[in-house]
Design an enzyme around this catalytic site. Structure first.
Site, mmCIF file in Angstrom:
data_model
loop_
_atom_site.group_PDB
_atom_site.id
_atom_site.type_symbol
_atom_site.label_atom_id
_atom_site.label_comp_id
_atom_site.label_asym_id
_atom_site.label_seq_id
_atom_site.Cartn_x
_atom_site.Cartn_y
_atom_site.Cartn_z
ATOM 1 N N GLN A 86 2.485 7.213 15.820
ATOM 2 C CA GLN A 86 1.797 8.548 15.785
ATOM 3 C C GLN A 86 1.588 9.080 14.388
ATOM 4 O O GLN A 86 2.132 8.561 13.405
ATOM 5 C CB GLN A 86 2.379 9.604 16.646
ATOM 6 C CG GLN A 86 4.032 9.691 15.851
ATOM 7 C CD GLN A 86 4.995 10.614 16.965
ATOM 8 O OE1 GLN A 86 4.408 10.992 17.936
ATOM 9 N NE2 GLN A 86 5.986 10.782 16.385
ATOM 10 N N ARG A 87 0.163 9.815 14.372
ATOM 11 C CA ARG A 87 0.082 10.489 12.933
ATOM 12 C C ARG A 87 -0.732 11.776 13.226
ATOM 13 O O ARG A 87 -1.805 11.797 13.994
ATOM 14 C CB ARG A 87 -0.661 9.592 12.180
ATOM 15 C CG ARG A 87 -0.673 9.884 10.922
ATOM 16 C CD ARG A 87 -1.521 8.777 9.830
ATOM 17 N NE ARG A 87 -0.762 7.831 9.604
ATOM 18 C CZ ARG A 87 -1.379 6.594 9.189
ATOM 19 N NH1 ARG A 87 -2.421 6.426 9.485
ATOM 20 N NH2 ARG A 87 -0.368 5.659 8.810
ATOM 21 N N TYR A 140 1.058 -1.298 -0.103
ATOM 22 C CA TYR A 140 -0.170 -0.070 -0.013
ATOM 23 C C TYR A 140 0.990 1.237 -0.119
ATOM 24 O O TYR A 140 0.771 1.849 -0.736
ATOM 25 C CB TYR A 140 -0.990 0.087 1.226
ATOM 26 C CG TYR A 140 -1.797 1.012 1.082
ATOM 27 C CD1 TYR A 140 -2.769 1.173 0.506
ATOM 28 C CD2 TYR A 140 -1.712 2.109 2.171
ATOM 29 C CE1 TYR A 140 -4.003 2.147 0.456
ATOM 30 C CE2 TYR A 140 -2.693 3.059 2.304
ATOM 31 C CZ TYR A 140 -3.774 3.161 1.720
ATOM 32 O OH TYR A 140 -4.971 3.949 1.625
ATOM 33 N N ASP A 141 1.767 1.370 0.958
ATOM 34 C CA ASP A 141 2.714 2.482 0.986
ATOM 35 C C ASP A 141 3.525 2.769 0.044
ATOM 36 O O ASP A 141 3.368 3.934 -0.520
ATOM 37 C CB ASP A 141 3.644 2.369 2.428
ATOM 38 C CG ASP A 141 2.894 2.181 3.760
ATOM 39 O OD1 ASP A 141 1.794 1.796 3.407
ATOM 40 O OD2 ASP A 141 3.552 2.113 4.734
ATOM 41 N N PHE A 155 -14.552 -0.695 16.313
ATOM 42 C CA PHE A 155 -14.768 -0.299 17.551
ATOM 43 C C PHE A 155 -16.386 -0.246 17.797
ATOM 44 O O PHE A 155 -16.902 -0.724 18.800
ATOM 45 C CB PHE A 155 -13.918 0.892 18.047
ATOM 46 C CG PHE A 155 -12.380 0.712 18.633
ATOM 47 C CD1 PHE A 155 -11.867 -0.549 18.433
ATOM 48 C CD2 PHE A 155 -11.820 1.609 19.053
ATOM 49 C CE1 PHE A 155 -10.655 -0.808 18.572
ATOM 50 C CE2 PHE A 155 -10.366 1.435 19.482
ATOM 51 C CZ PHE A 155 -9.868 0.146 19.161
ATOM 52 N N SER A 161 -14.652 1.772 12.507
ATOM 53 C CA SER A 161 -15.649 0.769 12.399
ATOM 54 C C SER A 161 -15.625 -0.533 13.131
ATOM 55 O O SER A 161 -16.602 -1.043 13.717
ATOM 56 C CB SER A 161 -15.859 0.408 10.713
ATOM 57 O OG SER A 161 -14.496 -0.100 10.446
#
Ligand code: NAD
Ligand code: UDP
Ligand code: UDP
Length: 321
Positions: A280-281, A149-150, A195, A193
């Site tokens: 983190q983001r 993906y990345d 959670f 979705s």
């Protein structure tokens, strides 16, 4: 008059979560919308309410193959976005990003269309700079399980900028940060979705790692507005440009908010942290603010209840209530 102003707009991945909201908004602005989707993660239910509109057209098509249509603008969103889906067939994920970008860029080149790429905050990998500005080159493992993906998305960005350099095409690259809202797939595997579904069904909340990793969540309506504003910019604006909501939360905080909202007594259950999961983001959105006059305006406290409502209705339909 409407017909003169009506643009022919292609949305790839148009039956997906963000794509379906985008199609809806473009139709509301009296455009002629072609939705292209192979229905890998997208659903007909997301666009069923648009079918019957004479200015809406759906094509079942895989963007890895050439596509010949006549359009003025292209939003290239086709690509599974959740880790469980993009890791299900990683080779196909890279093909979708790379071959898909080549085909859509070829189409844009032939038609002269403006083209926008739905890139991602994942191009920053597990970032060592916080928050992430567009100038940051990222920290991506090129051989890990997220790389399909990345790196696929990173290569798509490269292609967009090379088509720009070689053919002076009107390209736009949006780096989308975690987005949530109604029409997320209930079994999509993404944290919001998961959670909400778990809380509503009284199942354990699957917290990966110790839940201290952070994400910044953007409500889908804000995201669609940002994408449309970016498309409306002039030739000089290419991006890459971050689109996201800077409000940052740990996954434990998110779980607690979902539990409170749903009045659920589900317990938290710790699971191993997936490989290469970013710690983190948070988007630095100064550029979007400056160039698009855009910032996300929906807080998590406002967007989460609307999303819970959506999943509640979905479950009620399934249970035939
Ligand atoms: P989604 O999975 O709901 O939508 C993706 C759509 O693309 C689906 O309808 C799927 O069927 C379709 N698709 C996949 N492969 C295809 C192919 N080869 N040919 C044609 N259609 C194909 O995901 P989403 O959240 O709506 O994401 C839309 C775009 O935004 C994606 O490109 C994603 O990478 C990007 N993005 C999303 C987020 C997010 O948090 N939702 C974050 C960053 C980037
Ligand atoms: N392409 C497409 N639709 C079009 C024009 C091109 O799908 O309307 C595809 C075409 O199959 C090609 C790709 O886009 O593989 C890249 O096109 P480009 O013109 O850049 O390259 P070339 O055709 O020269 O390889
Ligand atoms: N996550 C979690 N429980 C879940 C699903 C995800 O704790 O059931 C975590 C995941 O490890 C990550 C964060 O939530 O740290 C966001 O995951 P998601 O897959 O939604 O998005 P991405 O990792 O691509 O940002």
């Amino acid at each position: 008059m409407k017909d003169i102003l009506r643009k022919r707009i292609l949305v790839t991945g148009g039956a997906g979560f963000i794509g379906s909201h985008l199609c809806e908004r473009l139709l509301a602005q009296d455009h002629d919308v072609i939705c292209v989707d192979n229905f890998f993660t997208g659903r007909k239910a997301n666009i069923a309410h648009l079918i019957g509109n004479p200015f809406f057209e759906v094509l079942r098509h895989d963007v890895c193959f050439p596509l010949y249509v006549e359009v003025d603008e292209i939003y290239n969103l086709a690509c599974p976005a959740s880790p469980i889906h993009y890791q299900h067939d990683p080779v196909q994920t890279t093909k979708t990003s790379v071959h898909g970008a080549i085909n859509m860029l070829g189409l844009a080149k032939r038609t002269g269309a403006k083209i926008l790429q739905a890139s991602t905050s994942e191009v920053y990998g597990d970032p060592t700079l916080h928050p992430q500005p567009e100038s940051y080159w990222g920290n991506v493992n090129p051989v890990g399980s997220r790389a399909c993906y990345d790196e696929g998305k990173r290569c798509a960005e490269t292609l967009f900028f090379d088509y720009r350099r070689q053919y002076d095409m009107p390209i736009k690259v949006a780096r989308i940060f975690n987005t949530y809202g109604p029409r997320m797939h209930p079994h999509d595997g993404r944290v919001v979705s998961n959670f909400i579904m778990q809380a509503l069904e009284g199942e354990a909340i699957t917290l990966y790692g110790d839940g201290s990793q952070s994400r910044s969540f953007c409500y889908v309506d804000d995201m669609v507005e940002g994408l449309m504003r970016l498309m409306a910019t002039g030739h000089e604006v290419t991006g890459p440009i971050n689109l996201g909501n800077p409000g940052e939360f740990t996954m434990r905080e998110l779980a607690e908010q979902v539990l409170a909202l749903t009045d659920s007594d589900s317990r938290l259950e710790q699971h191993p942290l997936p490989e290469d999961d970013p710690k983190q983001r948070q988007p630095d959105t100064r550029l979007a603010n400056e160039l698009l006059g855009w910032q996300a305006t929906t807080t998590l406290a406002e967007g989460l209840p609307r999303t819970v409502e959506y999943f509640r209705n979905l479950l009620a339909q399934v249970e035939g209530k």
